[in-house]
Each structure stands twice: as C-alpha cells, then as structure tokens.
Design a protein around this motif. Structure first.
Motif, PDB file in Angstrom:
ATOM      1  N   LYS A 158       0.838  -1.188   0.000  1.00  0.00           N
ATOM      2  CA  LYS A 158       0.000   0.000   0.000  1.00  0.00           C
ATOM      3  C   LYS A 158       0.877   1.243   0.000  1.00  0.00           C
ATOM      4  CE  LYS A 158      -4.226  -1.329   2.309  1.00  0.00           C
ATOM      5  NZ  LYS A 158      -5.100  -1.011   3.429  1.00  0.00           N
ATOM      6  N   TYR A 159       0.396   2.268  -0.674  1.00  0.00           N
ATOM      7  CA  TYR A 159       1.084   3.547  -0.611  1.00  0.00           C
ATOM      8  C   TYR A 159       0.053   4.653  -0.660  1.00  0.00           C
ATOM      9  CZ  TYR A 159       0.398   4.305  -5.622  1.00  0.00           C
ATOM     10  OH  TYR A 159      -0.151   4.508  -6.846  1.00  0.00           O
ATOM     11  N   SER A 160       0.478   5.838  -0.260  1.00  0.00           N
ATOM     12  CA  SER A 160      -0.413   6.994  -0.272  1.00  0.00           C
ATOM     13  C   SER A 160       0.352   8.187  -0.811  1.00  0.00           C
ATOM     14  CB  SER A 160      -0.934   7.281   1.136  1.00  0.00           C
ATOM     15  OG  SER A 160       0.147   7.580   1.994  1.00  0.00           O
ATOM     16  N   VAL A 161      -0.390   9.245  -1.127  1.00  0.00           N
ATOM     17  CA  VAL A 161       0.210  10.482  -1.600  1.00  0.00           C
ATOM     18  C   VAL A 161      -0.248  11.592  -0.664  1.00  0.00           C
ATOM     19  CG1 VAL A 161       0.355  12.125  -3.503  1.00  0.00           C
ATOM     20  CG2 VAL A 161       0.217   9.675  -3.991  1.00  0.00           C
ATOM     21  N   SER A 162       0.709  12.291  -0.094  1.00  0.00           N
ATOM     22  CA  SER A 162       0.393  13.381   0.827  1.00  0.00           C
ATOM     23  C   SER A 162      -0.115  14.598   0.059  1.00  0.00           C
ATOM     24  CB  SER A 162       1.630  13.772   1.633  1.00  0.00           C
ATOM     25  OG  SER A 162       1.373  14.947   2.368  1.00  0.00           O
ATOM     26  N   TYR A 170       9.477  16.759  -6.367  1.00  0.00           N
ATOM     27  CA  TYR A 170       9.964  15.421  -6.687  1.00  0.00           C
ATOM     28  C   TYR A 170       9.238  14.315  -5.934  1.00  0.00           C
ATOM     29  CZ  TYR A 170      13.635  18.440  -8.413  1.00  0.00           C
ATOM     30  OH  TYR A 170      14.319  19.436  -9.056  1.00  0.00           O
ATOM     31  N   TYR A 171       8.469  14.665  -4.938  1.00  0.00           N
ATOM     32  CA  TYR A 171       7.730  13.697  -4.128  1.00  0.00           C
ATOM     33  C   TYR A 171       6.669  13.008  -4.987  1.00  0.00           C
ATOM     34  CZ  TYR A 171       4.320  12.022  -0.686  1.00  0.00           C
ATOM     35  OH  TYR A 171       3.437  11.256   0.039  1.00  0.00           O
ATOM     36  N   LYS A 172       6.608  11.678  -4.892  1.00  0.00           N
ATOM     37  CA  LYS A 172       5.617  10.894  -5.639  1.00  0.00           C
ATOM     38  C   LYS A 172       4.613  10.218  -4.723  1.00  0.00           C
ATOM     39  CE  LYS A 172       7.338  11.444  -9.780  1.00  0.00           C
ATOM     40  NZ  LYS A 172       6.637  12.168 -10.802  1.00  0.00           N
ATOM     41  N   GLY A 173       5.027   9.849  -3.519  1.00  0.00           N
ATOM     42  CA  GLY A 173       4.146   9.158  -2.588  1.00  0.00           C
ATOM     43  C   GLY A 173       4.966   8.473  -1.515  1.00  0.00           C
ATOM     44  N   ASN A 174       4.275   7.738  -0.654  1.00  0.00           N
ATOM     45  CA  ASN A 174       5.003   7.001   0.376  1.00  0.00           C
ATOM     46  C   ASN A 174       4.232   5.775   0.816  1.00  0.00           C
ATOM     47  OD1 ASN A 174       3.644   9.522   1.890  1.00  0.00           O
ATOM     48  ND2 ASN A 174       3.613   7.751   3.281  1.00  0.00           N
ATOM     49  N   GLY A 175       4.981   4.798   1.281  1.00  0.00           N
ATOM     50  CA  GLY A 175       4.429   3.610   1.912  1.00  0.00           C
ATOM     51  C   GLY A 175       4.563   3.774   3.410  1.00  0.00           C
ATOM     52  N   ARG A 176       4.447   2.681   4.114  1.00  0.00           N
ATOM     53  CA  ARG A 176       4.533   2.744   5.575  1.00  0.00           C
ATOM     54  C   ARG A 176       5.920   3.158   6.052  1.00  0.00           C
ATOM     55  NH1 ARG A 176       2.857   1.175  10.585  1.00  0.00           N
ATOM     56  NH2 ARG A 176       4.067  -0.385  11.700  1.00  0.00           N
ATOM     57  N   GLN A 177       6.962   2.707   5.355  1.00  0.00           N
ATOM     58  CA  GLN A 177       8.326   3.005   5.777  1.00  0.00           C
ATOM     59  C   GLN A 177       9.220   3.452   4.626  1.00  0.00           C
ATOM     60  OE1 GLN A 177       8.308  -0.344   9.266  1.00  0.00           O
ATOM     61  NE2 GLN A 177      10.300   0.300   8.550  1.00  0.00           N
ATOM     62  N   GLU A 178       8.642   3.916   3.524  1.00  0.00           N
ATOM     63  CA  GLU A 178       9.472   4.407   2.435  1.00  0.00           C
ATOM     64  C   GLU A 178       8.787   5.541   1.694  1.00  0.00           C
ATOM     65  OE1 GLU A 178      10.375   1.492  -0.565  1.00  0.00           O
ATOM     66  OE2 GLU A 178       8.339   0.760  -0.602  1.00  0.00           O
ATOM     67  N   ILE A 179       9.612   6.429   1.183  1.00  0.00           N
ATOM     68  CA  ILE A 179       9.147   7.560   0.387  1.00  0.00           C
ATOM     69  C   ILE A 179       9.598   7.331  -1.043  1.00  0.00           C
ATOM     70  CG2 ILE A 179       9.415  10.037  -0.040  1.00  0.00           C
ATOM     71  CD1 ILE A 179       9.663  10.417   2.981  1.00  0.00           C
ATOM     72  N   PHE A 180       8.723   7.615  -1.993  1.00  0.00           N
ATOM     73  CA  PHE A 180       9.023   7.489  -3.410  1.00  0.00           C
ATOM     74  C   PHE A 180       9.204   8.887  -3.990  1.00  0.00           C
ATOM     75  CE2 PHE A 180       5.785   4.289  -2.253  1.00  0.00           C
ATOM     76  CZ  PHE A 180       6.591   3.163  -2.294  1.00  0.00           C
ATOM     77  N   CYS A 181      10.331   9.081  -4.655  1.00  0.00           N
ATOM     78  CA  CYS A 181      10.629  10.359  -5.301  1.00  0.00           C
ATOM     79  C   CYS A 181      10.891  10.102  -6.779  1.00  0.00           C
ATOM     80  CB  CYS A 181      11.877  10.992  -4.688  1.00  0.00           C
ATOM     81  SG  CYS A 181      11.792  11.226  -2.906  1.00  0.00           S
ATOM     82  N   GLU A 182      10.854  11.169  -7.542  1.00  0.00           N
ATOM     83  CA  GLU A 182      11.228  11.072  -8.952  1.00  0.00           C
ATOM     84  C   GLU A 182      12.621  10.462  -9.040  1.00  0.00           C
ATOM     85  OE1 GLU A 182      12.550  14.283 -12.297  1.00  0.00           O
ATOM     86  OE2 GLU A 182      10.743  14.718 -11.156  1.00  0.00           O
TER      87      GLU A 182
END
Length: 89
Positions: free
Chosen positions: A3-7, A14-26
């Motif tokens: 699961k992931y969400s977007v703040s 560059y922020y794309k979203g995050n999971g419980r313990q990780e952030i996704f960036c460009e």
C-alpha cells in the motif's frame, strides 16, 4: 502489492508518494523512482514533515541531487514542475 499513499500536503516537486516506511521520489533516469527506506514509520513522518511537506524541501539531499540533474541538462521542466506544485520561490 504494498500500500502507498500520496500526501496532499507535499510541496516538494519530486515527491511521488510514500508507503509505511518508504518515500518514493522522482528518479534520476526517465520513468523511474527513487525509494528511500526508513527504519520505522516515525522516521518517515519526521522526514516528510521536515522536507516533503515543508518549504524547506530543497534542503533534502535527494531534492538537491534531482535539482542538479535539471541544472546539468539545462531543462526547463524543473520550473514547470515547481509551478504546477505552486512553488514559486
């Protein structure tokens, strides 16, 4: 599938979203992402508040690296992304 969400509070271009313990960036490469993992959800939230959801997003080492990518390429996309996110500084 994780699961992931977007703040909705994120201001970093560059922020794309995050999971419980990780952030996704460009990512550095076209059509890729950078995944930054954290030891626990609290560390993720602290980073997100300090960088992703803050006007201080450009203090983040990943954001600085990605800024360099665009500076080196002399790409106008950085300004467009910032404008789309509502950042004009």
């Amino acid at each position: 599938m994780a699961k992931y969400s977007v703040s909705k509070k994120a201001v970093c271009p560059y922020y794309k979203g995050n999971g419980r313990q990780e952030i996704f960036c460009e990512g550095l490469i076209q059509d890729s992402n950078i995944h930054q993992g954290f030891a626990n959800p609290g560390m993720l939230e602290a980073h997100k508040l300090k960088h992703c959801e803050s006007s201080n997003w450009d203090d983040c080492k990943i954001a600085q690296m990605l800024d360099s990518k665009y500076e080196e390429e002399e790409d106008e996309r950085l300004q467009k992304v910032r404008e789309q996110k509502g950042y004009y500084g």
